[in-house]
Design an enzyme around this catalytic site. Structure first.
Site, mmCIF file in Angstrom:
data_model
loop_
_atom_site.group_PDB
_atom_site.id
_atom_site.type_symbol
_atom_site.label_atom_id
_atom_site.label_comp_id
_atom_site.label_asym_id
_atom_site.label_seq_id
_atom_site.Cartn_x
_atom_site.Cartn_y
_atom_site.Cartn_z
ATOM 1 C CB CYS A 191 80.429 35.985 18.539
ATOM 2 S SG CYS A 191 80.920 35.823 20.479
ATOM 3 N NE ARG B 117 83.651 35.125 13.027
ATOM 4 C CZ ARG B 117 83.605 36.429 12.701
ATOM 5 N NH1 ARG B 117 83.872 36.714 11.294
ATOM 6 N NH2 ARG B 117 83.490 37.623 13.408
ATOM 7 C CD1 TRP C 252 85.763 31.409 21.208
ATOM 8 C CD2 TRP C 252 86.072 33.238 22.572
ATOM 9 N NE1 TRP C 252 87.100 31.375 21.879
ATOM 10 C CE2 TRP C 252 87.437 32.577 22.525
ATOM 11 C CE3 TRP C 252 85.975 34.428 23.141
ATOM 12 C CZ2 TRP C 252 88.368 32.936 23.227
ATOM 13 C CZ3 TRP C 252 87.165 34.941 23.846
ATOM 14 C CH2 TRP C 252 88.043 34.274 23.972
ATOM 15 C CG ASN D 252 80.871 39.343 17.692
ATOM 16 O OD1 ASN D 252 81.622 39.106 18.782
ATOM 17 N ND2 ASN D 252 81.642 39.286 16.390
ATOM 18 N N GLY D 253 80.597 41.022 20.798
ATOM 19 C CA GLY D 253 81.049 42.227 21.346
ATOM 20 C C GLY D 253 80.865 42.063 23.059
ATOM 21 C CD GLU E 27 103.476 32.126 12.964
ATOM 22 O OE1 GLU E 27 103.399 32.809 14.310
ATOM 23 O OE2 GLU E 27 102.687 31.526 12.660
ATOM 24 C CE LYS F 103 100.331 28.961 13.456
ATOM 25 N NZ LYS F 103 100.292 30.465 13.217
ATOM 26 C CD GLU G 161 98.045 29.643 16.910
ATOM 27 O OE1 GLU G 161 97.273 30.644 16.792
ATOM 28 O OE2 GLU G 161 98.704 29.311 15.902
ATOM 29 C CG HIS H 166 120.543 35.544 29.533
ATOM 30 N ND1 HIS H 166 121.540 36.012 30.544
ATOM 31 C CD2 HIS H 166 120.861 35.839 28.304
ATOM 32 C CE1 HIS H 166 122.461 36.644 29.715
ATOM 33 N NE2 HIS H 166 122.327 36.443 28.236
ATOM 34 C CE LYS I 64 91.984 32.788 10.175
ATOM 35 N NZ LYS I 64 93.454 32.405 10.374
HETATM 36 C C1 G6P Z 1 93.933 35.308 16.563
HETATM 37 C C2 G6P Z 1 94.048 34.285 15.610
HETATM 38 C C3 G6P Z 1 95.572 34.138 15.245
HETATM 39 C C4 G6P Z 1 95.898 35.400 14.642
HETATM 40 C C5 G6P Z 1 95.541 36.747 15.590
HETATM 41 C C6 G6P Z 1 95.824 38.150 14.892
HETATM 42 O O1 G6P Z 1 94.545 35.010 17.834
HETATM 43 O O2 G6P Z 1 93.654 32.859 16.253
HETATM 44 O O3 G6P Z 1 95.938 33.053 14.166
HETATM 45 O O4 G6P Z 1 97.229 35.717 14.382
HETATM 46 O O5 G6P Z 1 94.250 36.406 16.126
HETATM 47 O O6 G6P Z 1 94.705 38.062 14.071
HETATM 48 P P1 G6P Z 1 94.845 39.078 12.649
HETATM 49 O O7 G6P Z 1 93.392 38.680 12.034
HETATM 50 O O8 G6P Z 1 94.639 40.491 13.300
HETATM 51 O O9 G6P Z 1 95.928 38.741 12.034
#
Ligand code: G6P
Length: 611
Positions: free
Chosen positions: A2, A27, A74, A100-101, A485, A489, A492, A508, A606
């Site tokens: 948001c 975001r 969002w 937002n919240g 990671e 990626k 996502e 396993h 984000k």
């Molecule tokens: C969201 C974002 C990720 C990020 C995560 C943690 O899921 O899409 O890219 O790694 O939040 O966010 P931060 O700002 O705490 O690193």
């Protein structure tokens, strides 16, 4: 998550708000809306979809005037549709609000409203709040400010809100509890936003609202008070540190690609002024006064979410290896609700790009309550986590706009190395152990650049596998979090199911998935080399396709792989920085080939400011 924009001044509020909402698109959101107040009349336009859809909905000649608020939603409560989009208003049409919240006690407030004949029109918790304001205003005969204050004092949950009231054509009220909001102080104009990106174009002067604060903004002044005692709070005006071009694409097709390619620079920024390779020392001003207390700790916890958690896992290996004390990395969402052994002998490190992630913020609050020393590794300067931790180290990666985090991750791993070296030295660690890492740190930006320069080598891999439905990523030691990671990626941004595993764990479970169609990415370094080669053999024997990212150059790996990408060999603690980059590139190219929205992947946000 948001986005909020508010404006009061002589410009067109509609123009400032719409442009601001576009800046906040990164975001993540699913609907957008705007409300302006002119000639004592509130106008609201909102729609499911993008800001461009909102622009299309706005009729010419509407939303004139210099007072307005806007929102990108969002969805949490209620599906993303026109009706649930913000701004929301009360039944009298006097109040309109963006939020937002999450209002946690919205059910009981809704019941109270219903008992008093007020029916909500939407499925949102936000509408309940604005209806509650309308109800209080009428029942208690309160003015605008007292209405908002009284309503917020009865709210349980988290909010960043901006409110307009039809009877107050030159007033905007903003308040914060749990969701970030900042004010921009211009010349004869004021801005409110959930981050500084909608503001920087107009002014660099900002004020961070703190928890439980309410700001009343009128044409020529602003006043901040605390919600509980209603006392005036003197706020410091701070300056935005980055430049406008840092939040623009600068010729790249996507922010993610730009940010991947910035990594040589962002790592040099993370190191700047902090490493003296001649004297083999590291200086970190943000933790200087706390070093002894950190060294006295009996254990270290590291807590974070998403990509930052992967960096934390690497950080836990680095710190445990260099300091020889127990270090545990844990998801913030687990840490905050679990019975932990955290106490005054603990250091709790929080890692966050945004510095606003709700679970991570809650985790440090819990750690502080339990007496721990808290340390933040954060990118966004002045963010909530940066302000609420005792001490910390900024990543200095600059604004990260692409939802899939890239440069923040490599920056976080770099910072863990700096912290590890500094503490190890203060602890009296042998220079022989530290010196190679310092030397490699010196060379790291150049090595990162060399990996970036060969970025297109992953393109044929993306072409070969863009149509598969599953991917497996395997690594050992420091390369296990890299595997996690890489898989994150890919899922996502390309929506391909991908899993990261410690290579030995394959036996396993995941080995059952391997057939002729299954691509398996192995991240291979000198440490554990023979073991991981055995895992490669196991996949080969079952017909899996083998992609190798490696710091080792030899004929064996060439022979075993369908595709191989070579990166320079550096100290184990730093190797993840180099092995991750081809995986970022692979995910990027796969997503582009599949036509996915790389910078704004579906359902993702984000900055996750709700739990
Ligand atoms: C969201 C974002 C990720 C990020 C995560 C943690 O899921 O899409 O890219 O790694 O939040 O966010 P931060 O700002 O705490 O690193």
């Amino acid at each position: 998550m948001c986005g909020i924009v508010g404006y009061l001044g002589n410009k067109s509020a509609k123009d400032v708000v719409i442009k601001g909402l576009k800046r906040l698109e990164y975001r993540g959101y699913d609907s957008a809306g705007i409300s302006t107040l002119q000639n004592n009349k509130l106008e609201i336009t909102k729609t499911q979809g993008k800001v461009s859809d909102l622009i299309a909905e706005i009729s010419t000649g509407t939303h004139t005037g210099g007072l307005g608020i806007g929102h990108t939603r969002w969805a949490t409560h209620g599906i993303p549709d026109n009706k649930n989009a913000h701004p929301h208003s009360d039944n009298s049409g006097k109040f309109t609000l963006v939020h937002n919240g999450i209002i946690e006690n919205y059910q009981s407030l809704k019941q109270l409203l219903s008992d008093n004949g007020i029916t909500c029109k939407t499925d949102t918790d936000t509408e309940v709040l604005v209806q509650f304001m309308g109800y209080l205003h009428q029942k208690e005969k309160l003015d605008f400010i007292d209405t908002v204050r009284l309503a917020l004092n009865q709210v349980v949950g988290a909010y960043g809100i901006v409110v307009l009231c039809e009877d107050y054509p030159d007033m905007l009220i903003a308040a914060r509890l749990g969701s970030p909001l900042l004010l921009g102080i211009g010349k004869d104009e004021f801005f409110v936003a959930s981050d500084s990106s909608p503001i920087i174009e107009y002014t660099r002067n900002i004020i961070f609202l703190d928890e439980g604060e309410l700001a009343v903004i009128t044409q020529d002044q602003y006043e901040v008070r605390n919600l509980s005692g209603n006392e005036i709070v003197t706020k410091e005006i701070e300056e935005i540190e980055y430049n406008l071009d840092e939040i623009e694409k600068g010729g790249y097709d996507h922010f993610m690609l730009k940010e991947i390619n910035e990594q040589a620079y962002t790592i040099s920024e993370a190191l700047r002024g902090r490493v003296n390779s001649e004297e083999s020392t590291v200086t970190l001003g943000g933790i200087y006064d706390w070093i002894q207390q950190i060294l006295d700790a009996k254990h270290i916890y590291i807590t974070a979410c998403g990509t930052s958690w992967h960096a934390s896992l690497i950080g836990s290996y680095i710190l445990e290896e260099l300091l020889n004390i127990p270090v545990k990395a844990e998801y913030a969402s687990e840490f905050r609700y679990r019975e932990t052994a955290v106490n005054s002998d603990s250091v709790v490190i929080c890692v966050s790009q945004s510095g606003e992630t709700a679970d991570t913020l809650a985790a440090i609050r819990k750690a502080r309550e339990q007496g721990a020393l808290t340390l933040g590794i954060v990118n966004v300067v002045g963010s909530s986590i940066a302000r609420e931790t005792h001490c910390g180290v900024y990543i200095h990666a600059g604004p990260e706009i692409g939802v899939a985090s890239t440069k923040a991750f490599t920056g976080q791993v770099t910072i863990f190395n700096l912290i590890g070296i500094l503490l190890a030295q203060k602890k009296g660690c042998n220079l022989e152990k530290i010196k190679p890492i310092i030397d490699d740190l010196d060379a790291l930006p150049g090595l990162v650049q060399s990996v970036l320069d060969q970025g297109n080598e992953v393109f044929p891999i993306a072409e070969d596998f863009m149509d598969v439905e599953n991917f497996l990523y395997l690594g050992r030691g420091y390369q296990f979090p890299v595997a996690l990671e890489g898989a994150l990626k890919l899922k996502e941004i390309s929506y391909i199911h991908a899993e990261g595993y410690p290579a030995a764990e394959m036996k396993h479970g995941p080995i059952a998935l391997i057939d002729d169609d299954m691509p398996v990415v192995f991240v291979v370094t000198a440490r554990g080399y023979n073991k991981i080669v055995s895992n490669i053999q196991e996949v080969r024997a079952r017909g899996g396709k083998i992609i190798i990212i490696t710091s080792e150059e030899n004929a064996e790996l060439q022979e075993y792989s369908d595709h191989i990408i070579q990166v320079p060999d550096v100290s184990h603690c730093l190797q993840a920085v180099l092995t991750t980059i081809p995986l970022q590139m692979l995910a990027y190219h796969m997503a582009v080939l599949k036509g996915c929205d790389v910078d704004m992947p579906r359902n993702l946000a984000k900055s996750v400011t709700v739990e």
